[in-house]
Design a protein around this motif. Structure first.
Motif, mmCIF file in Angstrom:
data_model
loop_
_atom_site.group_PDB
_atom_site.id
_atom_site.type_symbol
_atom_site.label_atom_id
_atom_site.label_comp_id
_atom_site.label_asym_id
_atom_site.label_seq_id
_atom_site.Cartn_x
_atom_site.Cartn_y
_atom_site.Cartn_z
ATOM 1 N N HIS A 95 -0.810 4.099 6.133
ATOM 2 C CA HIS A 95 -0.518 5.535 6.076
ATOM 3 C C HIS A 95 -1.793 6.328 6.367
ATOM 4 O O HIS A 95 -2.881 5.914 5.984
ATOM 5 N N ARG A 96 -1.613 7.485 7.004
ATOM 6 C CA ARG A 96 -2.741 8.388 7.195
ATOM 7 C C ARG A 96 -2.869 9.271 5.969
ATOM 8 O O ARG A 96 -1.858 9.691 5.389
ATOM 9 N N ALA A 97 -4.102 9.575 5.588
ATOM 10 C CA ALA A 97 -4.316 10.464 4.441
ATOM 11 C C ALA A 97 -5.621 11.206 4.650
ATOM 12 O O ALA A 97 -6.396 10.865 5.552
ATOM 13 N N ARG A 98 -5.833 12.252 3.843
ATOM 14 C CA ARG A 98 -7.108 12.975 3.924
ATOM 15 C C ARG A 98 -7.741 13.015 2.544
ATOM 16 O O ARG A 98 -7.066 13.265 1.543
ATOM 17 N N LEU A 99 -9.041 12.723 2.522
ATOM 18 C CA LEU A 99 -9.751 12.758 1.242
ATOM 19 C C LEU A 99 -10.036 14.209 0.851
ATOM 20 O O LEU A 99 -10.030 15.093 1.704
ATOM 21 N N HIS A 100 -10.326 14.423 -0.419
ATOM 22 C CA HIS A 100 -10.673 15.782 -0.857
ATOM 23 C C HIS A 100 -11.945 16.261 -0.153
ATOM 24 O O HIS A 100 -12.140 17.446 0.051
ATOM 25 N N SER A 101 -12.792 15.320 0.240
ATOM 26 C CA SER A 101 -14.011 15.701 0.967
ATOM 27 C C SER A 101 -13.746 15.983 2.444
ATOM 28 O O SER A 101 -14.662 16.332 3.186
ATOM 29 N N GLU A 139 -12.463 13.898 4.944
ATOM 30 C CA GLU A 139 -12.344 12.815 5.933
ATOM 31 C C GLU A 139 -10.903 12.347 6.068
ATOM 32 O O GLU A 139 -10.180 12.230 5.081
ATOM 33 N N LEU A 140 -10.555 12.019 7.330
ATOM 34 C CA LEU A 140 -9.241 11.437 7.607
ATOM 35 C C LEU A 140 -9.364 9.923 7.382
ATOM 36 O O LEU A 140 -10.315 9.303 7.866
ATOM 37 N N VAL A 141 -8.419 9.342 6.653
ATOM 38 C CA VAL A 141 -8.518 7.914 6.353
ATOM 39 C C VAL A 141 -7.207 7.184 6.667
ATOM 40 O O VAL A 141 -6.151 7.804 6.774
ATOM 41 N N ALA A 142 -7.315 5.871 6.822
ATOM 42 C CA ALA A 142 -6.145 5.009 7.002
ATOM 43 C C ALA A 142 -5.997 4.203 5.714
ATOM 44 O O ALA A 142 -6.948 3.545 5.286
ATOM 45 N N THR A 191 -9.742 2.981 4.576
ATOM 46 C CA THR A 191 -10.864 2.984 5.517
ATOM 47 C C THR A 191 -10.828 4.261 6.336
ATOM 48 O O THR A 191 -9.813 4.962 6.380
ATOM 49 N N GLU A 192 -11.944 4.502 7.001
ATOM 50 C CA GLU A 192 -12.057 5.616 7.937
ATOM 51 C C GLU A 192 -10.947 5.482 8.984
ATOM 52 O O GLU A 192 -10.624 4.380 9.409
ATOM 53 N N TYR A 193 -10.354 6.600 9.383
ATOM 54 C CA TYR A 193 -9.311 6.567 10.419
ATOM 55 C C TYR A 193 -9.971 6.708 11.782
ATOM 56 O O TYR A 193 -10.771 7.626 11.994
ATOM 57 N N LEU A 194 -9.666 5.800 12.696
ATOM 58 C CA LEU A 194 -10.246 5.886 14.031
ATOM 59 C C LEU A 194 -9.216 6.465 15.002
ATOM 60 O O LEU A 194 -8.126 5.923 15.137
ATOM 61 N N ALA A 195 -9.623 7.546 15.664
ATOM 62 C CA ALA A 195 -8.725 8.130 16.660
ATOM 63 C C ALA A 195 -8.792 7.290 17.919
ATOM 64 O O ALA A 195 -9.856 6.804 18.289
#
Lengths: 479, 205
Positions: free
Chosen positions: A177-183, A185-188, A277-281
């Protein structure tokens, strides 16, 4: 099945079942592909993994019996009517497998591997691709929430600034799932299906039960060792914390100048069952190929893929045991993203030593030493014991695998003749049932096959030897 | 002397607390009502005024936990969930609240929720059934399905639910994750079945 089908046929069948690799002759592969497609296309009415729990090992036994029946009969030079009958059994087996346990994953992986070699298959196979790569038993959001409560004691929306309820990709053991941290960053966020480790154990137990009465002869001990190896690696894959730690090791071995990106792990949002983890476009292989990329770009990515695998191999002695197109992200800025390090295998000191000795013998063109090493890694005492035919066939496969090491300048991985020679050599080995060898070779074979499949589809080239010398630290050109 | 309502409540709570401790420590079957009365510091006769049997005690705890779980379920609803998801969330929330009682639940649920007719039906067991099904009925209505407690779909639902409880109480996997897959399967089977039924079924022409 013909009455006089020799035991040898059974050994081939079991070997194929064991490796679940697409090494049969083309015709059978095509039919198998169609069957896989028909199973994959019909979405099971329930979450597939859950079925094993309710129907339990009984269903698994029935399935395995079906599959064994098919594998036995398929190699038995059966007439048309028999062949159709056995295919009916396979269809039933696949459908059952397609509804249960981790073997569904194996069916899907089989399809993925078949899908990596589309030129060898008819057009209809191409339609399989999207279904197999991103079709996984889904978890609805309510289930994801419960997994989060168990893992973090909090709901996804409490943990993240935002969280997409729909998964954007399937992983071998779960979904992402894609998500966004409170800071910001887009994450997987990769989430594992509940209870998958137990399912793997149960599946492999069933597989062993299935194979027990099939009288494997001299290679039975080796098959047991290989199954144990498979189980060990698959179970290791269920521990996302181990994967996180490995991803970090790999990440540390690359610099920004390399053009290779290993996504950063967020340990505070990761557990054994959830990996953030970090989401890679970027896009996957299929989408990338659909853009009709230039040869230059294809070569660049082939260079990066070779560099990445070489660095992992020579610096950390790790193999990506299951490289598939989903592992590679073609990023918009020309960088290569490597994701999903779940299925990996570190070589032991002894295994690494064999690898080094083989390379050295190869580069010295020392045929005698090569023969000694092939005998050793096939677990025989002498060439005589191994037998001339087996020695030659295995030798052909190993030499094909190592061909880029001996080629000066640009190596063309898209060369059809090269690719076919390798596939044919492997098919011959499988047909003969010459599967005995060090358990680690399950992964080295998959590693080479998977990676070669991807660069073949990419029609890419690179200066393999140059990369090898830099990464291995063996700077001397071969004599 | 009449004891106050507050004192009654305190006494009742103390009995339940001690019973839970003993059930967890010794197991349900190994605990006698005498042990509980002793631990709670009440006479056996007094205790029977509150709870006629240890099954009733255990099922009272179960019902309270299930009720808390259902309240939580309602607050967790975000709107937009499918029928499957709502049912999954309901059962998930209930089981999370039941979790502390899990060590001794097997024999309790087996006796109190058995679908087979019993001579001494535990009233609390019937309460558990009715309250859970009431909640399920509300959920089904929200999704356009009608159901009454005695119709076929409720009976089938209840059978599946009992199967889930039976599996969950004996589930040795971490966080009972093996049961989670079973819940998912059972719910999907149920929803598929009642969805088919609303279309009339193949045999009805």
């Amino acid at each position: 099945m013909s009455a006089n089908a020799p035991n040898r046929k059974g050994i081939e069948a079991r070997a194929a079942l064991l490796d679940l690799m697409p090494r049969q002759e083309e015709d059978a592969r095509r039919r198998l592909a169609e069957l896989v497609e028909s199973v994959a296309a019909r979405r099971p009415p329930t979450t597939s993994f859950s079925r094993l729990c309710i129907l339990g090992s009984l269903q698994a036994k029935v399935t395995c019996a079906y599959l064994a029946y098919w594998l036995r009969s398929r190699w038995a030079d059966a007439d048309e009517r028999e062949r159709l009958k056995s295919e009916t059994h396979l269809k039933a087996a696949l459908e059952l497998l397609g509804t249960m346990g981790y073997l569904r994953g194996a069916v899907m992986k089989l399809g993925q591997m078949l899908a990596t070699f589309p030129d060898a298959l008819p057009d209809e196979f191409a339609r399989l691709l999207p279904a197999l790569h991103f079709e996984a038993p889904p978890m609805h959001y309510a289930m994801v929430r419960e997994v989060f409560l168990d893992e973090f004691g909090r709901e996804p929306h409490e943990l993240f600034a935002s969280f997409e309820k729909e998964a954007f990709a399937a992983a071998s053991l779960g979904q992402v799932h894609r998500a966004r941290l409170h800071s910001g960053e887009l994450v997987a966020v990769k989430i594992q299906y509940p209870g998958i480790a137990r399912t793997i154990e149960a599946d492999l137990k069933n597989l062993r039960l299935l194979m027990q009465p099939m009288r494997l002869g001299e290679d039975w001990g080796n098959v047991v060792a290989k199954l144990a190896e498979v189980e060990r690696v698959l179970l290791a894959e269920t521990d996302y914390l181990a994967e996180a730690s490995f991803a970090q090791t790999v990440r540390d071995s690359f610099t920004p100048e390399d053009g290779i990106v290993i996504p950063r792990v967020y340990p505070e949002y990761s557990t054994r069952r959830v990996l953030t983890t970090e989401y890679l476009a970027g896009v996957h292989l299929e989408e990338f190929l659909a853009t009709a990329p230039s040869q230059e770009l294809r070569d660049r990515y082939t260079h990066l893929m070779t560099l990445a695998t070489m660095r992992m191999l020579y610096r950390t002695h790790w193999l990506l045991a299951d490289p598939n197109p989903g592992n590679y992200i073609f990023m918009p800025d020309g960088r290569l993203g490597l994701v999903d390090f779940g299925c990996t295998r570190q070589l032991t000191e002894e295994e690494w030593q064999v690898q080094v000795e083989v390379e050295e013998a190869l580069l010295r063109r020392d045929e005698k030493e090569m023969e000694r090493l092939i005998v050793k890694s096939s677990l025989y005492e002498s060439a005589e014991q191994m037998g001339r035919e087996r020695l030659e066939l295995i030798g052909t496969v190993i030499r094909w695998q190592l061909e880029p090491w001996l080629t000066e300048g640009i190596f063309d991985f898209g060369d059809e003749d090269f690719f076919r020679r390798g596939m044919e050599a492997m098919a011959a080995v499988t047909r003969k049932g010459f599967m005995r060898g060090m358990p680690v070779h399950i992964w080295t074979t998959r590693f080479v096959l998977g990676a070669r499949g991807v660069v073949y589809r990419l029609k890419g080239r690179c200066d393999f030897q140059d990369i090898y010398r830099r990464e291995s630290g063996r700077n001397k050109a071969p004599a | 002397m009449r004891i106050s309502e507050q004192a009654k409540q305190l006494c009742r709570a103390r009995i339940l607390e001690k019973a839970a401790e003993l059930f967890s420590a010794r197991g349900f079957d190994q605990t006698t009502t005498r042990d509980i009365a002793l631990a709670a510091g009440v006479a056996a006769g007094t205790m029977f005024n509150y709870f006629p049997s240890k099954e009733t005690m255990a099922m009272t705890m179960v019902n309270e936990a299930l009720a808390r779980g259902r309240d939580e379920f309602l607050t967790r609803l975000e709107g937009g969930e499918s029928l499957e998801e709502e049912l999954f969330l309901l059962i998930g929330s209930e089981l999370r609240r039941l979790r502390p009682l899990r060590p001794f639940l097997g024999p309790v649920l087996e006796r109190s929720l058995s679908p087979f007719p019993r001579r001494n039906i535990c009233r609390e067991g019937e309460t558990a059934r009715q309250e859970h099904l009431e909640c399920v009925r509300h959920i089904m209505e929200r999704h356009g399905f009608a159901a009454s407690p005695e119709d076929v779909s409720c009976t089938i639902y209840w059978s599946l639910y009992l199967g889930i409880l039976a599996s969950w109480t004996g589930d040795g996997s971490e966080n009972q994750e093996a049961s989670r897959a079973l819940i998912d399967y059972a719910i999907r089977t149920f929803v598929q079945m009642i969805s088919g039924a609303t279309r009339g079924g193949d045999h009805v022409r």
